[in-house]
Design an enzyme around this catalytic site. Structure first.
Site, PDB file in Angstrom:
ATOM      1  N   PRO A 102     -78.051-108.355 -22.927  1.00  0.00           N
ATOM      2  CG  PRO A 102     -76.005-108.942 -24.226  1.00  0.00           C
ATOM      3  CD  PRO A 102     -76.522-107.698 -23.423  1.00  0.00           C
ATOM      4  CG  ASP A 278     -74.293-108.194 -19.931  1.00  0.00           C
ATOM      5  OD1 ASP A 278     -74.139-108.496 -20.769  1.00  0.00           O
ATOM      6  OD2 ASP A 278     -74.046-106.943 -19.425  1.00  0.00           O
ATOM      7  CG  HIS A 279     -74.194-114.523 -23.437  1.00  0.00           C
ATOM      8  ND1 HIS A 279     -72.913-114.925 -23.515  1.00  0.00           N
ATOM      9  CD2 HIS A 279     -74.958-115.567 -24.067  1.00  0.00           C
ATOM     10  CE1 HIS A 279     -72.760-116.109 -23.868  1.00  0.00           C
ATOM     11  NE2 HIS A 279     -74.167-116.289 -24.346  1.00  0.00           N
ATOM     12  NE  ARG A 280     -73.500-106.045 -22.490  1.00  0.00           N
ATOM     13  CZ  ARG A 280     -73.767-104.889 -21.958  1.00  0.00           C
ATOM     14  NH1 ARG A 280     -73.856-103.622 -22.967  1.00  0.00           N
ATOM     15  NH2 ARG A 280     -74.243-104.581 -20.706  1.00  0.00           N
TER      16      ARG A 280
END
Length: 306
Positions: A102, A278-280
């Site tokens: 994401p 990486d939005h995680r």
């Protein structure tokens, strides 16, 4: 369910029209909003059952090749150029990364006045050393400094996505455009090296990458990578995160922009910066702070000589 509740390409919409199929009904039956050609054909034939493998392929985005299965020669002359093994591997890796991560891109820019003035001052020394001191060397050093301040950027997720691996080293990957494809050699321990050594290594790695003389142990294991398009052009782009890294920095051509300071408009050389992450693991506020700190480093490059 209206048209805004599903996504379909123009070719899929046209197919649905020819077959007299309502795409809203297809979306309801398929249980998802991204409608593929097979969904329309399955609905038209009365087969509304989807196997678990169909669903998995749909989610992964890799089970439908019909969009590419086209006889282009029906529309005009064509030639064929097989992709090299290197290009095929890169394509598979980039597709997987874009599908799984994401990804968000934060755009910023850095005031380059101090860097350019410092480079000009060091030009005689650079000539004596036989080293080309490019702006990219300053970017690598600034990134190394920021990774020390923001350790979550210098990390990787385990394969199960449950554990963050924080790295106690700082290796910077440099994306190099070569005749045989994109390569990413790595400047090892950039945090422990000065600008002269970094500049020398960048030049050496880029030159050998173009000649396909990079060794396997000179690639991989980067903390984070830089994709520099400054020598070509552009004002912004969205670089794709290269797993297992959590972020990548894109750089485009420096441009002169008016900046309001001291009650006047001042022409200032600014370099556009594009940070994909990486939005995680990384959130927007962290990314904004990271880039603000990065831009601050570029305003005082003398500290990078230490």
């Amino acid at each position: 369910m209206g048209q805004a509740d599903f996504i379909a390409s123009p070719s899929v919409v046209a197919l649905a029209g020819r077959l007299g199929v309502d795409l809203a009904d297809v979306a309801r039956t398929a249980g998802r909003t991204n409608i593929a050609r097979e969904d329309v054909e399955r609905h038209a034939s009365g087969d509304t059952k989807r196997s678990s493998s169909d669903a998995d392929a749909s989610v992964a985005g890799s089970g439908d090749s019909s969009y590419w299965d086209v006889d282009h020669s029906a529309y005009g002359p064509v030639t064929h150029e097989p992709l090299s093994r290197f290009a095929r591997i890169a394509a598979a890796n980039l597709s997987a990364a874009n599908r799984i991560i994401p990804q968000v891109t934060h755009h910023d820019r850095a005031d380059m006045r101090a860097v350019e003035a410092f480079r000009a001052k060091l030009k005689p020394e650079a000539a004596d050393r036989g080293v080309r001191l490019t702006a990219l060397a300053f970017h690598v050093k600034a990134l190394a400094i920021c990774l020390a301040e923001f350790p979550r950027f210098n990390a990787s997720l385990t394969a199960d996505g449950e554990t963050l691996v924080l790295k106690q080293f700082c290796h910077i990957g440099i994306a190099v455009d070569t005749p045989h494809g994109l390569m990413v050699p790595v400047v090892r321990n950039a945090d422990r090296k000065g600008l002269w050594q970094i500049a020398s290594e960048i030049s050496d790695l880029a030159g050998r990458a173009a000649q396909r003389k990079i060794k396997p142990d000179e690639m991989g294991g980067a903390s984070m990578s830089i994709s520099n398009l400054g020598g070509i052009g552009g004002t912004a782009f969205t670089p794709i995160v290269n797993p297992p890294e959590l972020a990548i920095l894109g750089i485009t051509r420096t441009e002169t922009v008016p900046v309001w300071e001291n009650e006047n408009w001042t022409p200032v050389p600014m370099t556009p910066l594009d940070l994909s992450y990486d939005h995680r693991v990384i959130n927007g506020a962290e990314a904004a702070r990271f880039m603000a700190h990065y831009a601050q480093q570029m305003t005082d490059p003398r500290r990078m000589m230490v």
